[in-house]
Design a protein around this motif. Structure first.
Motif, PDB file in Angstrom:
ATOM      1  N   ASP A 309      44.175  39.684  39.565  1.00  0.00           N
ATOM      2  CA  ASP A 309      44.000  40.690  38.522  1.00  0.00           C
ATOM      3  C   ASP A 309      42.520  40.922  38.219  1.00  0.00           C
ATOM      4  O   ASP A 309      42.073  42.070  38.054  1.00  0.00           O
ATOM      5  CB  ASP A 309      44.753  40.277  37.252  1.00  0.00           C
ATOM      6  N   ALA A 310      41.744  39.839  38.178  1.00  0.00           N
ATOM      7  CA  ALA A 310      40.315  39.974  37.915  1.00  0.00           C
ATOM      8  C   ALA A 310      39.615  40.681  39.073  1.00  0.00           C
ATOM      9  O   ALA A 310      38.768  41.560  38.872  1.00  0.00           O
ATOM     10  CB  ALA A 310      39.696  38.602  37.680  1.00  0.00           C
ATOM     11  N   TRP A 311      39.961  40.295  40.310  1.00  0.00           N
ATOM     12  CA  TRP A 311      39.363  40.963  41.471  1.00  0.00           C
ATOM     13  C   TRP A 311      39.710  42.448  41.473  1.00  0.00           C
ATOM     14  O   TRP A 311      38.858  43.287  41.774  1.00  0.00           O
ATOM     15  CB  TRP A 311      39.832  40.311  42.762  1.00  0.00           C
ATOM     16  N   GLN A 312      40.939  42.794  41.110  1.00  0.00           N
ATOM     17  CA  GLN A 312      41.330  44.192  41.099  1.00  0.00           C
ATOM     18  C   GLN A 312      40.541  44.981  40.054  1.00  0.00           C
ATOM     19  O   GLN A 312      40.124  46.119  40.295  1.00  0.00           O
ATOM     20  CB  GLN A 312      42.835  44.330  40.819  1.00  0.00           C
ATOM     21  N   ARG A 313      40.326  44.374  38.871  1.00  0.00           N
ATOM     22  CA  ARG A 313      39.532  45.055  37.856  1.00  0.00           C
ATOM     23  C   ARG A 313      38.100  45.255  38.344  1.00  0.00           C
ATOM     24  O   ARG A 313      37.485  46.298  38.090  1.00  0.00           O
ATOM     25  CB  ARG A 313      39.565  44.260  36.545  1.00  0.00           C
ATOM     26  N   PHE A 314      37.565  44.261  39.047  1.00  0.00           N
ATOM     27  CA  PHE A 314      36.225  44.398  39.618  1.00  0.00           C
ATOM     28  C   PHE A 314      36.189  45.526  40.640  1.00  0.00           C
ATOM     29  O   PHE A 314      35.304  46.385  40.615  1.00  0.00           O
ATOM     30  CB  PHE A 314      35.813  43.071  40.250  1.00  0.00           C
ATOM     31  N   ALA A 315      37.164  45.536  41.553  1.00  0.00           N
ATOM     32  CA  ALA A 315      37.212  46.580  42.582  1.00  0.00           C
ATOM     33  C   ALA A 315      37.391  47.952  41.952  1.00  0.00           C
ATOM     34  O   ALA A 315      36.762  48.936  42.379  1.00  0.00           O
ATOM     35  CB  ALA A 315      38.344  46.294  43.569  1.00  0.00           C
ATOM     36  N   ASP A 316      38.238  48.046  40.931  1.00  0.00           N
ATOM     37  CA  ASP A 316      38.434  49.327  40.247  1.00  0.00           C
ATOM     38  C   ASP A 316      37.137  49.786  39.576  1.00  0.00           C
ATOM     39  O   ASP A 316      36.792  50.969  39.614  1.00  0.00           O
ATOM     40  CB  ASP A 316      39.541  49.203  39.193  1.00  0.00           C
ATOM     41  N   GLN A 512      38.900  32.186  40.975  1.00  0.00           N
ATOM     42  CA  GLN A 512      40.000  31.232  41.032  1.00  0.00           C
ATOM     43  C   GLN A 512      40.026  30.433  39.729  1.00  0.00           C
ATOM     44  O   GLN A 512      39.026  29.836  39.337  1.00  0.00           O
ATOM     45  CB  GLN A 512      39.809  30.281  42.225  1.00  0.00           C
ATOM     46  N   ALA A 513      41.171  30.427  39.059  1.00  0.00           N
ATOM     47  CA  ALA A 513      41.327  29.618  37.856  1.00  0.00           C
ATOM     48  C   ALA A 513      41.324  28.136  38.225  1.00  0.00           C
ATOM     49  O   ALA A 513      41.417  27.765  39.398  1.00  0.00           O
ATOM     50  CB  ALA A 513      42.613  29.991  37.127  1.00  0.00           C
ATOM     51  N   GLN A 514      41.251  27.293  37.229  1.00  0.00           N
ATOM     52  CA  GLN A 514      41.143  25.858  37.464  1.00  0.00           C
ATOM     53  C   GLN A 514      42.367  25.322  38.200  1.00  0.00           C
ATOM     54  O   GLN A 514      43.501  25.539  37.797  1.00  0.00           O
ATOM     55  CB  GLN A 514      40.967  25.119  36.144  1.00  0.00           C
ATOM     56  N   THR A 515      42.117  24.603  39.281  1.00  0.00           N
ATOM     57  CA  THR A 515      43.189  23.957  40.040  1.00  0.00           C
ATOM     58  C   THR A 515      43.395  22.536  39.515  1.00  0.00           C
ATOM     59  O   THR A 515      42.565  21.985  38.784  1.00  0.00           O
ATOM     60  CB  THR A 515      42.842  23.896  41.535  1.00  0.00           C
ATOM     61  N   ASP A 516      44.504  21.932  39.924  1.00  0.00           N
ATOM     62  CA  ASP A 516      44.753  20.542  39.536  1.00  0.00           C
ATOM     63  C   ASP A 516      43.659  19.620  40.063  1.00  0.00           C
ATOM     64  O   ASP A 516      43.251  18.664  39.392  1.00  0.00           O
ATOM     65  CB  ASP A 516      46.121  20.079  40.049  1.00  0.00           C
ATOM     66  N   PHE A 517      43.189  19.913  41.279  1.00  0.00           N
ATOM     67  CA  PHE A 517      42.113  19.094  41.835  1.00  0.00           C
ATOM     68  C   PHE A 517      40.847  19.214  40.984  1.00  0.00           C
ATOM     69  O   PHE A 517      40.179  18.214  40.712  1.00  0.00           O
ATOM     70  CB  PHE A 517      41.821  19.521  43.275  1.00  0.00           C
ATOM     71  N   GLN A 518      40.528  20.429  40.549  1.00  0.00           N
ATOM     72  CA  GLN A 518      39.345  20.614  39.710  1.00  0.00           C
ATOM     73  C   GLN A 518      39.503  19.903  38.370  1.00  0.00           C
ATOM     74  O   GLN A 518      38.534  19.358  37.832  1.00  0.00           O
ATOM     75  CB  GLN A 518      39.079  22.105  39.508  1.00  0.00           C
TER      76      GLN A 518
END
Length: 546
Positions: A309-316, A512-518
């Motif tokens: 969603d964030a990438w799409q807003r950036f591309a838009d 990328q939102a926070q992963t479990d590893f992060q």
């Protein structure tokens, strides 16, 4: 150009325009703004697209309004007009603030003892108010009068190393020679074996690679320097005003020292220490016209936490009039999440096949305006060797990521855009540098400090044998031989920017939102920020799309 400046067409929604642009991109076409408006205004846009594409000549890349008019019936006087307005920026409280988004030059936090947030770019929300508030701008270079210049790439490599002992000797000798050449004009140095033959109490200077660092029982620092002739011990007394510099030293970096020999000539007492560094008088190059570049990194398509969603807003947003001068997109690695990069990663994947991940990334790349020049380098999550320097992607992956004829080069690479040199380095060495140096010099919360260390040492991965894998090649491609105007990095998923000796430093955030590893390593990522650089002034504006 704003749609309100063209009263002969009725306004169409951004969503409608988006669908038109994507439908054309899927078929391999771009379109000018007027053509998009006409197609979106048709009673059956999908049928209108098909009819228009049947009329375009072979070899056409950009669908124009004339192509559409030939295929689609329009009212004699054109569609009815209606006014539209440019979106107004608002602050977090929702109040209008016309001064919120001016491009603001970064402050030189490393040269002056000022607060690190004085004079830095304004961070702006680039989502609802920006991307959804106005229609796409005209990205057709032939009709807008803009034509981005193809970037010049320097640094792509073909691996020559075989892993033999001689390869390691070769790369370290090459590193020494390159960095010593940057220091020879500052000191009247002699080889270590010649210094060893000098009489006690003589003045001497050495250019050498750091082979050992240790503290003495009295709190002084003993630094052993190595050149092509041997090694020599150098003592930095704790009361010297540059003694703190010893805490920033890393094994295998090249420095110069001046001082006097002990009575028995067995050790050099250091009076001055020099780093290859960027000259304080360095003046960066700038573009000769108003043009901007977006510098992003760490997209991580394929992860369950990828923020599409964030990438799409950036591309838009890149299609809007506000982004009209953004003609370049530089992607600093980790286009995809990869497979097997860290323990139990498979449990956090949305796309488990690496090639499918690149296919998905390519689809997201198609949302970017088709006339933008795009340059990409690999990162540690990408399907290339982990050892640096990383050669560019193989032909199979290049074919997958062929959207918009993106340029793909090695990590690191120097990319020249409109006369401005941008050193693109993914930043894998950050982990090691941050672990080795005190927090005030390098930390995850202070990426610009770490970048300053790279510039000071004139090497993107100075220390060998630690966390950063370095491939033995005939020459050391990780030396910063030419001073860049901009240093662009990523990897650590933190936003950071500043200037160091007039070099603009930008560490991009991630998508990328926070992963479990992060979470397990206590990393809270900065998500959805896009640094936008005015190449004519090197002013920086930060936009956020989450």
């Amino acid at each position: 150009m704003l749609l309100s400046a063209s009263p002969q067409y009725r306004p169409v929604s951004l969503d409608a325009s988006t669908r038109i642009v994507r439908a054309l991109a899927d078929r391999g076409y771009n379109a000018d703004r007027e053509a998009v408006t006409l197609l979106a205004s048709a009673s059956d846009p999908q049928a209108a697209i098909e009819r228009a594409l049947e009329t375009v000549p072979d070899g056409t890349v950009v669908v124009t309004a004339d192509h559409v008019k030939e295929a689609v019936d329009t009212p004699a006087n054109g569609p009815k007009s209606a006014g539209s307005s440019q979106p107004t920026e608002t602050d977090e409280s929702g109040q209008s603030d016309d001064s919120q988004h001016p491009p603001i030059s970064t402050g030189d936090s490393h040269d002056q003892p000022t607060d690190s947030r004085d004079g830095v770019p304004v961070e702006t929300k680039g989502s609802e108010n920006d991307a959804r508030g106005s229609d796409f701008r005209d990205r057709d270079s032939t009709s807008s009068g803009r034509s981005p210049v193809e970037p010049e790439l320097s640094g792509d490599i073909q691996s020559t190393g075989t892993g033999e002992y001689d390869d390691f000797v070769s790369v370290f000798r090459n590193r020494y020679e390159k960095l010593a050449a940057q220091l020879r004009g500052r000191v009247n140095h002699r080889p270590t074996d010649a210094v060893a033959e000098m009489s006690g109490n003589s003045d001497a200077a050495i250019i050498g690679m750091v082979s050992d660092i240790r503290s003495t029982a009295s709190g002084h620092w003993l630094v052993e320097l190595e050149d092509t002739n041997g090694t020599f011990p150098c003592l930095v007394m704790k009361d010297r005003d540059f003694a703190d510099d010893v805490q920033t030293l890393l094994y295998d970096e090249v420095i110069a020292v001046e001082g006097s020999l002990a009575d028995d000539a067995g050790i050099l007492f250091v009076d001055t220490m020099h780093f290859p560094d960027v000259p304080r008088t360095y003046t960066p190059s700038t573009a000769d016209r108003p043009v901007e570049a977006a510098l992003v990194s760490d997209v991580h398509v394929g992860s369950e936490e990828f923020r599409a969603d964030a990438w799409q807003r950036f591309a838009d947003w890149l299609h809007t009039p506000e982004a009209e001068s953004v003609e370049y997109l530089l992607v600093g690695g980790d286009m995809v999440e990869g497979v097997g990069v860290y323990p139990d990663q498979d449990e956090e994947l949305d796309i488990v096949d690496i090639y499918d991940q690149y296919e998905a990334f390519s689809e997201h790349l198609k949302d970017v305006p088709g006339d933008m020049e795009i340059v990409m380098i690999p990162g540690n999550h990408d399907a290339v060797r982990l050892a640096e320097p990383q050669p560019a992607f193989d032909e199979e992956l290049r074919d997958i990521m062929s959207a918009h004829d993106a340029r793909i080069t090695a990590n690191p690479s120097m990319v020249t855009v409109e006369g401005v040199s941008v050193l693109m380095y993914h930043g894998t060495s950050f982990d090691e540098i941050i672990a080795e140096l005190p927090d005030e010099h390098a930390s995850y919360e202070n990426p610009e400090g770490t970048m300053a260390q790279l510039l000071r040492k004139r090497h993107v991965a100075p220390q060998y044998g630690g966390m950063t894998r370095i491939a033995p090649e005939e020459e050391d491609h990780l030396v910063i031989e030419e001073v860049p105007d901009i240093l662009h990095t990523g990897h650590i998923h933190k936003l950071g920017y500043g200037t160091y000796h007039n070099v603009l430093t930008i560490n991009s955030s991630c998508w990328q939102a926070q992963t479990d590893f992060q979470k397990s390593v206590n990393l809270e990522p900065d998500v959805g920020y896009a640094p936008i650089v005015d190449l004519q002034t090197l002013d920086l504006t930060i936009r956020q799309f989450v």
